[in-house]
Scaffold this motif. Structure first.
Motif, PDB file in Angstrom:
ATOM      1  N   ASP A  55       0.814  -1.222   0.000  1.00  0.00           N
ATOM      2  CA  ASP A  55       0.000   0.000   0.000  1.00  0.00           C
ATOM      3  C   ASP A  55       0.846   1.270   0.000  1.00  0.00           C
ATOM      4  N   ALA A  56       2.176   1.135   0.110  1.00  0.00           N
ATOM      5  CA  ALA A  56       3.063   2.289   0.025  1.00  0.00           C
ATOM      6  C   ALA A  56       3.835   2.336  -1.286  1.00  0.00           C
ATOM      7  N   LEU A  57       3.533   1.414  -2.184  1.00  0.00           N
ATOM      8  CA  LEU A  57       4.328   1.273  -3.397  1.00  0.00           C
ATOM      9  C   LEU A  57       4.027   2.355  -4.428  1.00  0.00           C
ATOM     10  N   GLY A  58       2.794   2.798  -4.494  1.00  0.00           N
ATOM     11  CA  GLY A  58       2.392   3.739  -5.530  1.00  0.00           C
ATOM     12  C   GLY A  58       1.938   3.019  -6.777  1.00  0.00           C
ATOM     13  N   PRO A  59       1.594   3.759  -7.825  1.00  0.00           N
ATOM     14  CA  PRO A  59       1.047   3.137  -9.043  1.00  0.00           C
ATOM     15  C   PRO A  59       2.076   2.278  -9.753  1.00  0.00           C
ATOM     16  N   VAL A  60       1.598   1.221 -10.390  1.00  0.00           N
ATOM     17  CA  VAL A  60       2.444   0.298 -11.153  1.00  0.00           C
ATOM     18  C   VAL A  60       1.888   0.210 -12.567  1.00  0.00           C
ATOM     19  N   ASP A  61       2.739   0.505 -13.556  1.00  0.00           N
ATOM     20  CA  ASP A  61       2.305   0.472 -14.948  1.00  0.00           C
ATOM     21  C   ASP A  61       2.233  -0.945 -15.501  1.00  0.00           C
ATOM     22  N   ALA A  62       3.148  -1.811 -15.049  1.00  0.00           N
ATOM     23  CA  ALA A  62       3.159  -3.187 -15.545  1.00  0.00           C
ATOM     24  C   ALA A  62       3.847  -4.081 -14.523  1.00  0.00           C
ATOM     25  N   VAL A  63       3.365  -5.313 -14.444  1.00  0.00           N
ATOM     26  CA  VAL A  63       3.988  -6.344 -13.618  1.00  0.00           C
ATOM     27  C   VAL A  63       4.611  -7.375 -14.554  1.00  0.00           C
ATOM     28  N   LEU A  64       5.883  -7.655 -14.328  1.00  0.00           N
ATOM     29  CA  LEU A  64       6.603  -8.694 -15.063  1.00  0.00           C
ATOM     30  C   LEU A  64       6.692  -9.900 -14.139  1.00  0.00           C
ATOM     31  N   LEU A  65       5.847 -10.876 -14.396  1.00  0.00           N
ATOM     32  CA  LEU A  65       5.643 -12.008 -13.496  1.00  0.00           C
ATOM     33  C   LEU A  65       6.255 -13.260 -14.112  1.00  0.00           C
ATOM     34  N   THR A  66       7.376 -13.699 -13.576  1.00  0.00           N
ATOM     35  CA  THR A  66       8.076 -14.840 -14.158  1.00  0.00           C
ATOM     36  C   THR A  66       7.253 -16.117 -14.080  1.00  0.00           C
ATOM     37  N   HIS A  67       6.454 -16.258 -13.033  1.00  0.00           N
ATOM     38  CA  HIS A  67       5.471 -17.339 -12.955  1.00  0.00           C
ATOM     39  C   HIS A  67       4.525 -17.046 -11.807  1.00  0.00           C
ATOM     40  N   ASP A  68       3.310 -17.558 -11.933  1.00  0.00           N
ATOM     41  CA  ASP A  68       2.231 -17.183 -11.015  1.00  0.00           C
ATOM     42  C   ASP A  68       1.920 -18.237  -9.966  1.00  0.00           C
ATOM     43  N   HIS A  69       2.552 -19.410 -10.050  1.00  0.00           N
ATOM     44  CA  HIS A  69       2.056 -20.549  -9.278  1.00  0.00           C
ATOM     45  C   HIS A  69       2.912 -20.906  -8.064  1.00  0.00           C
ATOM     46  N   HIS A  70       3.903 -20.089  -7.717  1.00  0.00           N
ATOM     47  CA  HIS A  70       4.687 -20.305  -6.504  1.00  0.00           C
ATOM     48  C   HIS A  70       4.616 -19.069  -5.621  1.00  0.00           C
ATOM     49  N   GLY A  71       4.363 -19.280  -4.338  1.00  0.00           N
ATOM     50  CA  GLY A  71       4.139 -18.166  -3.424  1.00  0.00           C
ATOM     51  C   GLY A  71       5.339 -17.282  -3.186  1.00  0.00           C
ATOM     52  N   ASP A  72       6.558 -17.763  -3.505  1.00  0.00           N
ATOM     53  CA  ASP A  72       7.721 -16.898  -3.334  1.00  0.00           C
ATOM     54  C   ASP A  72       7.958 -16.013  -4.553  1.00  0.00           C
ATOM     55  N   ASN A  73       7.055 -16.092  -5.550  1.00  0.00           N
ATOM     56  CA  ASN A  73       7.095 -15.185  -6.696  1.00  0.00           C
ATOM     57  C   ASN A  73       5.792 -14.407  -6.861  1.00  0.00           C
ATOM     58  N   LEU A  74       4.717 -14.946  -6.342  1.00  0.00           N
ATOM     59  CA  LEU A  74       3.435 -14.240  -6.308  1.00  0.00           C
ATOM     60  C   LEU A  74       2.670 -14.744  -5.094  1.00  0.00           C
ATOM     61  N   ASP A  75       2.625 -13.930  -4.042  1.00  0.00           N
ATOM     62  CA  ASP A  75       1.908 -14.333  -2.837  1.00  0.00           C
ATOM     63  C   ASP A  75       0.540 -13.652  -2.813  1.00  0.00           C
ATOM     64  N   ALA A  76      -0.183 -13.808  -1.708  1.00  0.00           N
ATOM     65  CA  ALA A  76      -1.563 -13.311  -1.669  1.00  0.00           C
ATOM     66  C   ALA A  76      -1.632 -11.796  -1.834  1.00  0.00           C
ATOM     67  N   ALA A  77      -0.773 -11.071  -1.132  1.00  0.00           N
ATOM     68  CA  ALA A  77      -0.781  -9.605  -1.251  1.00  0.00           C
ATOM     69  C   ALA A  77      -0.339  -9.166  -2.645  1.00  0.00           C
TER      70      ALA A  77
END
Length: 263
Positions: A55-77
């Motif tokens: 919530d302190a990050l500010g706006p994000v134009d794009a997310v570069l997500l190497t993979h979506d299925h492991h929590g150490d690369n994409l967690d709940a937040a």
């Protein structure tokens, strides 16, 4: 000269800012203490909080997500943050799972990011293998990203993604000139699979950097999680014995502190 500002937030998560763009890699913003299952009996625990909360990050134009299925690369937040990002670029299977207009890329496929008054960014997926040979059906697809825009002086900005050292990732040395590399390390392994590795060790990174020869190499994905078997101290010892051009290219970023780098 093309300067980018990189803030290493923790693990694989970094904020990349330049020319009005704000790009985020692999969003992980959960608090420390959570346990995460990765399938087939593998799991880990998050050990540190993100240096910057979502919530302190500010706006994000794009997310570069190497993979979506492991929590150490994409967690709940991090997953919650995707809804407010302008664009999400990830693997082809990952885009199918995420929906919402996420763009899926296979190795060496490209897409563009465009914004008024900002340089167009060509995003090219680079190969990854997240574990031993023949493990892709178990660990799933992963990609890295090469970012190219007008004005880069030394070459593309490359994000290696979670990968072991193998022929596919070595193709980067043959196909790209790299100015700045964010290199995923950690030597990931799990008790249930013994000595098998799922990301590069420091020794692997030295071999790869000798081939790719970026002007600057920034280690990421080495701290904050229990399954990272090679913390910074171990990596530094290996890098200290590397050839001078590799050793001199390595730049450790203070976690949470914006740092200006050339590309």
């Amino acid at each position: 000269m093309s300067t980018v500002r990189v803030t290493h937030i923790g693990g694989p998560t970094a904020l990349i800012e330049f020319a009005g763009w704000r790009l985020l890699t692999d969003p992980t913003f959960d608090a420390a203490g959570g346990a995460y299952a990765f399938g087939w009996g593998t799991s880990s625990r998050k050990l540190t909080d993100p240096a910057i909360p979502a919530d302190a990050l500010g706006p994000v134009d794009a997310v570069l997500l190497t993979h979506d299925h492991h929590g150490d690369n994409l967690d709940a937040a991090g997953r919650k943050l995707l809804a407010s990002a302008g664009t999400v670029v990830t693997t082809v299977p990952g885009a199918g799972r995420l929906g919402g207009g996420a763009r899926g890329l296979g190795p060496w496929a490209s897409t563009t990011l465009e914004g008024e008054g900002r340089p167009t960014i060509e995003v090219t997926a680079t190969p990854c293998r997240h574990g031993p040979p023949l493990f892709r059906p178990i660990v799933g697809d992963v990609v890295g990203f090469a970012l190219r825009w007008d004005g880069q002086r030394h070459g593309v900005l490359w994000i290696s993604g979670d990968t072991v050292l193998y022929g596919g990732v070595r193709q980067v040395a043959d196909r790209l000139t790299v100015g700045l590399a964010l290199v995923h390390l950690g030597g990931v392994r799990f008790p249930v699979t013994g000595p098998l590795r799922y990301t590069m060790t420091a020794r692997d990174a030295v071999d790869l950097l000798e081939a790719v020869r970026p002007r600057t190499a920034v280690p990421v994905h080495y701290e904050g999680w229990k399954h990272f078997s090679q913390p910074r101290a171990v990596i530094e010892r290996e890098f200290a014995d590397a050839p001078p051009d590799v050793r001199d290219s390595v730049r450790w970023l203070p976690i949470g502190t914006p740092t200006d780098l050339e590309t």
